[in-house]
Design a protein around this motif. Structure first.
Motif, PDB file in Angstrom:
ATOM      1  N   GLU A   1       0.826  -1.210   0.000  1.00 51.14           N
ATOM      2  CA  GLU A   1       0.000   0.000   0.000  1.00 51.14           C
ATOM      3  C   GLU A   1       0.858   1.258   0.000  1.00 51.14           C
ATOM      4  O   GLU A   1       0.545   2.235  -0.685  1.00 51.14           O
ATOM      5  CB  GLU A   1      -0.943  -0.013   1.196  1.00 51.14           C
ATOM      6  CG  GLU A   1      -2.068  -1.020   1.046  1.00 51.14           C
ATOM      7  CD  GLU A   1      -2.949  -1.136   2.286  1.00 51.14           C
ATOM      8  OE1 GLU A   1      -2.534  -0.672   3.369  1.00 51.14           O
ATOM      9  OE2 GLU A   1      -4.037  -1.711   2.145  1.00 51.14           O
ATOM     10  N   LYS A   2       1.972   1.249   0.735  1.00 50.73           N
ATOM     11  CA  LYS A   2       2.889   2.398   0.737  1.00 50.73           C
ATOM     12  C   LYS A   2       3.483   2.619  -0.653  1.00 50.73           C
ATOM     13  O   LYS A   2       3.569   3.751  -1.121  1.00 50.73           O
ATOM     14  CB  LYS A   2       4.017   2.181   1.744  1.00 50.73           C
ATOM     15  CG  LYS A   2       3.602   2.324   3.182  1.00 50.73           C
ATOM     16  CD  LYS A   2       4.782   2.064   4.101  1.00 50.73           C
ATOM     17  CE  LYS A   2       4.367   2.063   5.562  1.00 50.73           C
ATOM     18  NZ  LYS A   2       5.496   1.734   6.452  1.00 50.73           N
ATOM     19  N   GLN A   3       3.873   1.525  -1.309  1.00 51.66           N
ATOM     20  CA  GLN A   3       4.438   1.651  -2.650  1.00 51.66           C
ATOM     21  C   GLN A   3       3.403   2.191  -3.633  1.00 51.66           C
ATOM     22  O   GLN A   3       3.727   3.019  -4.491  1.00 51.66           O
ATOM     23  CB  GLN A   3       4.962   0.299  -3.134  1.00 51.66           C
ATOM     24  CG  GLN A   3       6.220  -0.151  -2.428  1.00 51.66           C
ATOM     25  CD  GLN A   3       6.695  -1.518  -2.905  1.00 51.66           C
ATOM     26  OE1 GLN A   3       6.031  -2.166  -3.705  1.00 51.66           O
ATOM     27  NE2 GLN A   3       7.840  -1.943  -2.405  1.00 51.66           N
ATOM     28  N   ILE A   4       2.169   1.741  -3.499  1.00 43.61           N
ATOM     29  CA  ILE A   4       1.102   2.225  -4.381  1.00 43.61           C
ATOM     30  C   ILE A   4       0.894   3.717  -4.181  1.00 43.61           C
ATOM     31  O   ILE A   4       0.769   4.474  -5.146  1.00 43.61           O
ATOM     32  CB  ILE A   4      -0.202   1.437  -4.143  1.00 43.61           C
ATOM     33  CG1 ILE A   4      -0.044   0.007  -4.678  1.00 43.61           C
ATOM     34  CG2 ILE A   4      -1.387   2.133  -4.801  1.00 43.61           C
ATOM     35  CD1 ILE A   4      -1.182  -0.924  -4.289  1.00 43.61           C
ATOM     36  N   VAL A   5       0.870   4.165  -2.934  1.00 41.95           N
ATOM     37  CA  VAL A   5       0.674   5.587  -2.639  1.00 41.95           C
ATOM     38  C   VAL A   5       1.825   6.406  -3.212  1.00 41.95           C
ATOM     39  O   VAL A   5       1.622   7.505  -3.740  1.00 41.95           O
ATOM     40  CB  VAL A   5       0.533   5.811  -1.116  1.00 41.95           C
ATOM     41  CG1 VAL A   5       0.633   7.278  -0.749  1.00 41.95           C
ATOM     42  CG2 VAL A   5      -0.777   5.222  -0.629  1.00 41.95           C
TER      43      VAL A   5
ATOM     44  N   LEU B   1       1.387   8.451 -12.069  1.00 43.10           N
ATOM     45  CA  LEU B   1       0.556   7.936 -13.150  1.00 43.10           C
ATOM     46  C   LEU B   1      -0.140   9.081 -13.875  1.00 43.10           C
ATOM     47  O   LEU B   1      -0.577  10.049 -13.240  1.00 43.10           O
ATOM     48  CB  LEU B   1      -0.514   6.983 -12.604  1.00 43.10           C
ATOM     49  CG  LEU B   1      -0.024   5.653 -12.058  1.00 43.10           C
ATOM     50  CD1 LEU B   1      -1.192   4.879 -11.450  1.00 43.10           C
ATOM     51  CD2 LEU B   1       0.622   4.828 -13.152  1.00 43.10           C
ATOM     52  N   PRO B   2      -0.260   8.986 -15.195  1.00 40.85           N
ATOM     53  CA  PRO B   2      -1.001  10.035 -15.912  1.00 40.85           C
ATOM     54  C   PRO B   2      -2.488   9.912 -15.590  1.00 40.85           C
ATOM     55  O   PRO B   2      -2.979   8.851 -15.220  1.00 40.85           O
ATOM     56  CB  PRO B   2      -0.726   9.718 -17.386  1.00 40.85           C
ATOM     57  CG  PRO B   2      -0.390   8.270 -17.406  1.00 40.85           C
ATOM     58  CD  PRO B   2       0.262   7.968 -16.075  1.00 40.85           C
ATOM     59  N   GLU B   3      -3.163  11.023 -15.743  1.00 39.24           N
ATOM     60  CA  GLU B   3      -4.606  11.018 -15.504  1.00 39.24           C
ATOM     61  C   GLU B   3      -5.280  10.091 -16.501  1.00 39.24           C
ATOM     62  O   GLU B   3      -5.005  10.145 -17.708  1.00 39.24           O
ATOM     63  CB  GLU B   3      -5.180  12.428 -15.635  1.00 39.24           C
ATOM     64  CG  GLU B   3      -4.942  13.310 -14.444  1.00 39.24           C
ATOM     65  CD  GLU B   3      -5.674  12.822 -13.214  1.00 39.24           C
ATOM     66  OE1 GLU B   3      -6.848  12.423 -13.315  1.00 39.24           O
ATOM     67  OE2 GLU B   3      -5.056  12.845 -12.133  1.00 39.24           O
ATOM     68  N   ALA B   4      -6.153   9.265 -16.024  1.00 37.65           N
ATOM     69  CA  ALA B   4      -6.867   8.339 -16.909  1.00 37.65           C
ATOM     70  C   ALA B   4      -7.969   9.099 -17.634  1.00 37.65           C
ATOM     71  O   ALA B   4      -8.751   9.829 -17.023  1.00 37.65           O
ATOM     72  CB  ALA B   4      -7.447   7.199 -16.098  1.00 37.65           C
ATOM     73  N   LYS B   5      -8.001   8.935 -18.940  1.00 36.71           N
ATOM     74  CA  LYS B   5      -9.051   9.577 -19.735  1.00 36.71           C
ATOM     75  C   LYS B   5     -10.213   8.604 -19.853  1.00 36.71           C
ATOM     76  O   LYS B   5     -10.006   7.411 -20.067  1.00 36.71           O
ATOM     77  CB  LYS B   5      -8.515   9.929 -21.116  1.00 36.71           C
ATOM     78  CG  LYS B   5      -7.388  10.927 -21.072  1.00 36.71           C
ATOM     79  CD  LYS B   5      -6.843  11.208 -22.440  1.00 36.71           C
ATOM     80  CE  LYS B   5      -5.662  12.141 -22.332  1.00 36.71           C
ATOM     81  NZ  LYS B   5      -5.019  12.371 -23.619  1.00 36.71           N
ATOM     82  N   PRO B   6     -11.426   9.084 -19.693  1.00 31.37           N
ATOM     83  CA  PRO B   6     -12.566   8.175 -19.794  1.00 31.37           C
ATOM     84  C   PRO B   6     -12.664   7.577 -21.191  1.00 31.37           C
ATOM     85  O   PRO B   6     -12.493   8.271 -22.195  1.00 31.37           O
ATOM     86  CB  PRO B   6     -13.774   9.040 -19.467  1.00 31.37           C
ATOM     87  CG  PRO B   6     -13.290  10.441 -19.539  1.00 31.37           C
ATOM     88  CD  PRO B   6     -11.811  10.436 -19.396  1.00 31.37           C
TER      89      PRO B   6
END
Length: 84
Positions: A60-64, A70-75
């Motif tokens: 969880e620390k690594q994910i945070v 990460l780039p913003e996810a486009k819908p």
């Protein structure tokens, strides 16, 4: 009468072939032994649980830490259309 098969069971130097043994214990001794084994098993499981929880915390620390990079996810157009 002597048979050649008798010599198969003779072991040199006084050693003997191990045989299966049966040990008779009382019900209370058996129950106490089972309870000890269960307690040891629970202790081992608790230790494994703590190990796994520490791994989860590290993940969880690594994910945070990595999430902001990460780039913003486009819908997705297809997903947006299917939701309507």
């Amino acid at each position: 009468m002597y048979s050649l098969f008798d010599s198969v069971f003779d072991v040199p130097f006084g050693y003997s072939i191990p045989r299966d043994r049966v040990v008779v214990i009382s019900d209370s001794e058996y129950k106490a032994a089972q309870e000890r084994q269960n307690a040891e098993h629970v202790a081992r499981l608790e230790a494994r649980k703590l190990d796994h929880l520490s791994v989860v915390e590290q993940l969880e620390k690594q994910i945070v830490e990595l999430q902001p990079a990460l780039p913003e996810a486009k819908p997705d157009k297809e997903l947006a259309a299917s939701k309507e």
